[in-house]
Design an enzyme around this catalytic site. Sequence first.
Site, PDB file in Angstrom:
ATOM      1  N   ARG A  43       0.847  -1.203   0.000  1.00 31.07           N
ATOM      2  CA  ARG A  43       0.000   0.000   0.000  1.00 31.07           C
ATOM      3  C   ARG A  43       0.883   1.254   0.000  1.00 31.07           C
ATOM      4  NH1 ARG A  43      -3.035  -1.420   5.324  1.00 31.07           N
ATOM      5  NH2 ARG A  43      -1.017  -2.378   5.671  1.00 31.07           N
ATOM      6  N   LYS A 103       8.442 -18.868   6.487  1.00 26.92           N
ATOM      7  CA  LYS A 103       8.418 -20.344   6.644  1.00 26.92           C
ATOM      8  C   LYS A 103       7.441 -21.005   5.680  1.00 26.92           C
ATOM      9  CE  LYS A 103       5.784 -18.267   9.860  1.00 26.92           C
ATOM     10  NZ  LYS A 103       6.017 -17.295  10.905  1.00 26.92           N
ATOM     11  N   GLY A 185       0.266  -8.760  17.405  1.00 29.84           N
ATOM     12  CA  GLY A 185       1.186  -8.950  16.271  1.00 29.84           C
ATOM     13  C   GLY A 185       1.782 -10.339  16.189  1.00 29.84           C
ATOM     14  N   LYS A 203       6.955 -24.920  10.005  1.00 31.71           N
ATOM     15  CA  LYS A 203       8.167 -24.885  10.847  1.00 31.71           C
ATOM     16  C   LYS A 203       8.659 -26.306  11.118  1.00 31.71           C
ATOM     17  CE  LYS A 203       6.757 -20.569  13.031  1.00 31.71           C
ATOM     18  NZ  LYS A 203       5.928 -19.999  14.096  1.00 31.71           N
TER      19      LYS A 203
HETATM   20  P1  NDP Z   1       2.622  -8.224   7.994  1.00 27.01           P
HETATM   21  O1  NDP Z   1       1.360  -8.637   7.337  1.00 27.01           O
HETATM   22  O2  NDP Z   1       2.551  -7.406   9.233  1.00 27.01           O
HETATM   23  O3  NDP Z   1       3.512  -7.372   6.942  1.00 27.01           O
HETATM   24  C1  NDP Z   1       3.651  -7.749   5.611  1.00 27.01           C
HETATM   25  C2  NDP Z   1       4.364  -6.639   4.855  1.00 27.01           C
HETATM   26  O4  NDP Z   1       4.610  -7.071   3.536  1.00 27.01           O
HETATM   27  C3  NDP Z   1       3.556  -5.343   4.753  1.00 27.01           C
HETATM   28  O5  NDP Z   1       4.424  -4.234   4.854  1.00 27.01           O
HETATM   29  C4  NDP Z   1       2.961  -5.425   3.353  1.00 27.01           C
HETATM   30  O6  NDP Z   1       2.762  -4.148   2.767  1.00 27.01           O
HETATM   31  C5  NDP Z   1       4.056  -6.132   2.605  1.00 27.01           C
HETATM   32  N1  NDP Z   1       3.551  -6.861   1.462  1.00 27.01           N
HETATM   33  C6  NDP Z   1       2.707  -7.919   1.475  1.00 27.01           C
HETATM   34  N2  NDP Z   1       2.459  -8.326   0.211  1.00 27.01           N
HETATM   35  C7  NDP Z   1       3.166  -7.511  -0.606  1.00 27.01           C
HETATM   36  C8  NDP Z   1       3.315  -7.406  -2.016  1.00 27.01           C
HETATM   37  N3  NDP Z   1       2.671  -8.233  -2.833  1.00 27.01           N
HETATM   38  N4  NDP Z   1       4.129  -6.456  -2.509  1.00 27.01           N
HETATM   39  C9  NDP Z   1       4.794  -5.610  -1.676  1.00 27.01           C
HETATM   40  N5  NDP Z   1       4.688  -5.656  -0.322  1.00 27.01           N
HETATM   41  C10 NDP Z   1       3.881  -6.597   0.190  1.00 27.01           C
HETATM   42  O7  NDP Z   1       3.470  -9.545   8.213  1.00 27.01           O
HETATM   43  P2  NDP Z   1       4.549  -9.850   9.357  1.00 27.01           P
HETATM   44  O8  NDP Z   1       5.504  -8.738   9.428  1.00 27.01           O
HETATM   45  O9  NDP Z   1       3.873 -10.306  10.598  1.00 27.01           O
HETATM   46  O10 NDP Z   1       5.255 -11.163   8.754  1.00 27.01           O
HETATM   47  C11 NDP Z   1       6.164 -11.066   7.702  1.00 27.01           C
HETATM   48  C12 NDP Z   1       6.846 -12.426   7.497  1.00 27.01           C
HETATM   49  O11 NDP Z   1       7.532 -12.771   8.694  1.00 27.01           O
HETATM   50  C13 NDP Z   1       5.886 -13.580   7.204  1.00 27.01           C
HETATM   51  O12 NDP Z   1       6.521 -14.481   6.346  1.00 27.01           O
HETATM   52  C14 NDP Z   1       5.702 -14.210   8.568  1.00 27.01           C
HETATM   53  O13 NDP Z   1       5.349 -15.575   8.479  1.00 27.01           O
HETATM   54  C15 NDP Z   1       7.093 -14.057   9.136  1.00 27.01           C
HETATM   55  N6  NDP Z   1       7.182 -14.082  10.585  1.00 27.01           N
HETATM   56  C16 NDP Z   1       6.379 -13.286  11.346  1.00 27.01           C
HETATM   57  C17 NDP Z   1       6.485 -13.278  12.713  1.00 27.01           C
HETATM   58  C18 NDP Z   1       5.619 -12.437  13.591  1.00 27.01           C
HETATM   59  O14 NDP Z   1       5.692 -12.569  14.826  1.00 27.01           O
HETATM   60  N7  NDP Z   1       4.798 -11.539  13.025  1.00 27.01           N
HETATM   61  C19 NDP Z   1       7.461 -14.137  13.385  1.00 27.01           C
HETATM   62  C20 NDP Z   1       8.295 -14.930  12.487  1.00 27.01           C
HETATM   63  C21 NDP Z   1       8.128 -14.899  11.140  1.00 27.01           C
HETATM   64  P3  NDP Z   1       1.730  -3.087   3.409  1.00 27.01           P
HETATM   65  O15 NDP Z   1       2.414  -2.569   4.651  1.00 27.01           O
HETATM   66  O16 NDP Z   1       1.610  -2.031   2.366  1.00 27.01           O
HETATM   67  O17 NDP Z   1       0.475  -3.839   3.683  1.00 27.01           O
HETATM   68  N1  HSE Z   2       2.326 -16.486  13.632  1.00 29.19           N
HETATM   69  C1  HSE Z   2       3.557 -17.032  14.070  1.00 29.19           C
HETATM   70  C2  HSE Z   2       3.387 -17.561  15.487  1.00 29.19           C
HETATM   71  C3  HSE Z   2       4.633 -15.984  14.033  1.00 29.19           C
HETATM   72  O1  HSE Z   2       2.386 -17.217  16.128  1.00 29.19           O
HETATM   73  O2  HSE Z   2       4.230 -18.320  15.949  1.00 29.19           O
HETATM   74  C4  HSE Z   2       6.011 -16.516  14.374  1.00 29.19           C
HETATM   75  O3  HSE Z   2       6.462 -17.394  13.400  1.00 29.19           O
END
Ligand code: NDP
Ligand code: HSE
Length: 425
Positions: A43, A103, A185, A203
């Site tokens: 976005r 993952k 989050g 995982k």
């Molecule tokens: P979010 O949904 O909070 O953030 C995703 C981000 O990616 C946003 O900034 C979004 O943009 C951007 N995005 C998504 N699709 C597109 C696209 N097609 N083009 C460009 N940008 C895109 O996810 P998280 O930060 O929670 O997670 C990110 C990754 O980390 C995932 O793979 C998740 O499994 C992994 N992860 C998450 C953990 C957690 O605790 N949250 C822990 C460990 C791993 P916009 O801001 O504009 O929407």
């Molecule tokens: N959604 C995942 C969890 C984030 O709750 O463990 C960390 O991988």
Amino acid sequence: MKIALLGCGTVGSEVVRLMRMRTTELADRVGETVEIAGIAVRRAGKDRSHLGVADDLFTTDAIGLVKRPDIDVVVEVAGGIEPAKSWITTALAEGKSVVTANKALLAADGPALADAARAGNADLYYEAAAAAAIPLMRPLRDSFQGDTINQVLGIVNGTTNYICSRMSEAGISYGEALQEASDLGYAEADPTADVDGYDAAAKAALIASLAFHTHVDLSDVHREGIADLTPADIKAAADAGRVIKPLCIASRDDDGISVRVHPAMIPLGHPLANVNGAYNAVFIEAESAGRLMFYGAGAGGTETASAVLGDIVTVARNRRSGARAFPPEAAYGERTVKPIGKARTRYYVSLEVVDEPGVLARVAATFAHHGVSLATVHQTGRGEDAQLVVVTHYAPDEQLTATLDELKRLSLVHSVSSTMRVEGD
Ligand code: NDP
Ligand code: HSE
């Protein structure tokens, strides 16, 4: 060193904050300045002024950013299969090392990504992909290379552990607990990935692949979520001196390996019983190292970003020195992955039965008929009926499920009110 950051949500925004906060330390650790040269988001119009980075760093053209000649390293924290896979394979093909927390993608396409890293002579690091802040991928990938791992048992999903903990401790409903986990989050963009066990299964596939040197496909992992967990199950566990935890179990024996994720009752005295909230913990049992426990934050933006920054420093150092890590996944083990029916499990079974002579013997005979031995049996009278609570010894899972099917058909059994696998005694 110039980084392309793909994604700036829960994790990505913390990567930005921590890299800005630790600019000097990171430069000292790598040997040169490491800076974020572009950030891809979905976005374009979203207000991100709180991050304190120039507006012109943001783009919606992720692939254009990856291909920019000045970009050295690509950090993917957007999630999902596509377009993340195309971004990563493009980066690797151009010799740009990749750090990812994804993952879901690694479990779906790990071998293809490893091949792309090999072909591009680039690094692929993903410490944050399993158990977030806990160093787990790196020990499996490096520290245990001189040993043989027999079992990995743990809690690898923060959201479902948070839900189980809050239902047990605060008595709140499943829905309320899930909402809290999303607000904090911890949950995936689509929380069904957490509660239906897909996230933990991904995982588990990564963990088992590294632990057993065998490619474990996502489809090899037996998966059960926690969406059907009821307050009655929580109470049944508490009455039995146990607690329900969302477990990941990967084990190896002479017949092959078994990888499964499902909720299970564990005794209150088990170390995993006290792993609460979004914390994760993983036991590794290795032939020479013995039993080791890894414990820490399993979800959350800052905690996950810590693991991402660690990987950034590693790949940046490798790039400076011209080194490349050994490919992350080795498949020479070629072990058979057994279906759940062949895994040896134990069950807790609570039955509502007619309270008359011979019922206990009939129920016990049903278990015996399927080759399932009983560890404990408790009967509580309730007028004309009774409650029987049985905990079995280990048996092949298919024998336990066949027993349950037959018990449900017995006329003297009113209902099988609760069943749950038991681990950790
Ligand atoms: P979010 O949904 O909070 O953030 C995703 C981000 O990616 C946003 O900034 C979004 O943009 C951007 N995005 C998504 N699709 C597109 C696209 N097609 N083009 C460009 N940008 C895109 O996810 P998280 O930060 O929670 O997670 C990110 C990754 O980390 C995932 O793979 C998740 O499994 C992994 N992860 C998450 C953990 C957690 O605790 N949250 C822990 C460990 C791993 P916009 O801001 O504009 O929407
Ligand atoms: N959604 C995942 C969890 C984030 O709750 O463990 C960390 O991988």
